[in-house]
Design an enzyme around this catalytic site. Structure first.
Site, PDB file in Angstrom:
ATOM      1  N   ASP A  79      -0.183  -3.693   6.405  1.00  0.00           N
ATOM      2  CA  ASP A  79      -0.789  -3.141   7.626  1.00  0.00           C
ATOM      3  C   ASP A  79      -2.257  -3.559   7.768  1.00  0.00           C
ATOM      4  OD1 ASP A  79       1.607  -1.914   8.133  1.00  0.00           O
ATOM      5  OD2 ASP A  79       0.919   0.122   7.700  1.00  0.00           O
ATOM      6  N   HIS A  88       4.920  -4.474  10.902  1.00  0.00           N
ATOM      7  CA  HIS A  88       5.328  -3.742  12.107  1.00  0.00           C
ATOM      8  C   HIS A  88       5.475  -4.681  13.293  1.00  0.00           C
ATOM      9  CE1 HIS A  88       4.800   0.455  10.709  1.00  0.00           C
ATOM     10  NE2 HIS A  88       3.824  -0.034   9.961  1.00  0.00           N
ATOM     11  N   HIS A 140      -7.400  -0.660   5.658  1.00  0.00           N
ATOM     12  CA  HIS A 140      -6.362   0.244   6.189  1.00  0.00           C
ATOM     13  C   HIS A 140      -6.158   1.377   5.174  1.00  0.00           C
ATOM     14  CE1 HIS A 140      -2.628   1.572   8.039  1.00  0.00           C
ATOM     15  NE2 HIS A 140      -1.998   1.389   6.903  1.00  0.00           N
ATOM     16  N   HIS A 146       0.845  -1.198   0.000  1.00  0.00           N
ATOM     17  CA  HIS A 146       0.000   0.000   0.000  1.00  0.00           C
ATOM     18  C   HIS A 146       0.877   1.244   0.000  1.00  0.00           C
ATOM     19  CE1 HIS A 146       0.784  -0.444   4.278  1.00  0.00           C
ATOM     20  NE2 HIS A 146       0.280   0.749   4.521  1.00  0.00           N
TER      21      HIS A 146
HETATM   22 ZN   LIG Z   1       0.073   1.798   6.438  1.00  0.00          ZN
END
Ligand SMILES: [Zn+2]
Length: 260
Positions: free
Chosen positions: A132, A170, A115, A56
């Site tokens: 994400d 993450h 997201h 993204h």
């Molecule tokens: Zn992001």
């Protein structure tokens, strides 16, 4: 040829995933938010970059594209068809395939909006690069997509084979477990996971990837039809039905409002 997947850390908590194979001089990277740590990794390992895959448009996932293309100008850059990202050579959406011949690897593209509105994921070799969308014990925030989109993307991911390994972008696991305990304080699998994650965190070991099986037992955002999760969401939104999209929206808004 068996696929090797390694993390490169970037910024404070990003993972840039490297796809490699012992017999190949070329590697691919997923979501290079920063070129420098990738170039350093390549120099140390003696490998060259053969492809970039993007999930993204957020800059902590794309900020390294230009710098990597300076060093490797001809390589393919795969990314979402529905987002504007400089440097993308192959614009992908649901059902498209990515062939990484130099790794004998292939991935199919899933549309997983929410997201962001055009977010994609890459599925293959029992692995999902999910950016994400879903995190270990949590999920992404809703930015340019909608709550309904993200709920449906998570429901879809929850139906993949449970052995699927989830490579998110993450290291948020410990923080996410804190909120998961607000939702399901008595979930024994969650408490077990917390102690395992704490032990890894103390040693600086990545807690990603996880498996879908672990997420289905511990991640409230992938447990939208569990009675305990529905009940916790209902305490935070009056008149809430047990529809999974509604439960997701209540959970995500509760976390946004009160946790982080
Ligand atoms: Zn992001």
């Amino acid at each position: 040829m068996s696929l090797i997947i390694k993390p490169i850390r970037a910024f404070s908590d990003n993972y840039i995933w490297v796809l490699a194979a012992a017999s190949s001089d070329l590697v691919a990277v997923v979501d290079p938010g920063d070129a420098r740590p990738v170039l350093e990794w390549l120099q140390r390992s003696g490998k060259h970059l053969g492809a970039i895959m993007i999930t993204h448009f957020h800059s902590d996932h794309t900020g390294g594209i230009a710098g990597l293309l300076e060093a490797f100008p001809e390589i393919p850059v795969y990314g979402p068809a529905r987002e504007q990202i400089a440097g993308i050579t192959h614009r992908l959406s649901e059902g498209d395939e990515v062939e990484l011949g130099f790794l004998s690897a292939a991935f199919s593209v899933l549309d997983v909006p929410g997201h962001t509105a055009g977010h994609i994921a890459y599925l293959g070799h029992d692995v999902l690069f999910c950016g994400d969308t879903v995190f270990a014990a949590g999920c992404g925030r809703v930015f340019t997509g909608t709550f309904e989109q993200l709920a449906n993307s998570l429901l879809r991911i929850s139906r993949l084979p449970p052995e699927t390994r989830l490579y998110c972008a993450h290291e948020y696991t410990l923080d996410n477990i804190g909120f998961a305990k607000w939702v399901e304080a008595d979930n024994p699998a969650l408490l077990q996971r917390e102690s395992e994650v704490l032990a890894k965190a103390e040693k600086g070991i990545p807690t990603v990837p996880s498996t879908l099986a672990i997420e289905l037992e511990t991640n409230p955002f992938l447990r939208l039809t569990e009675q305990t999760v529905v009940a916790a969401a209902q305490q935070h939104m009056a008149e809430l039905s047990d529809d999974p999209v509604a439960v997701f929206t209540a959970l995500r808004q509760w976390k946004d409002r009160e946790y982080d």
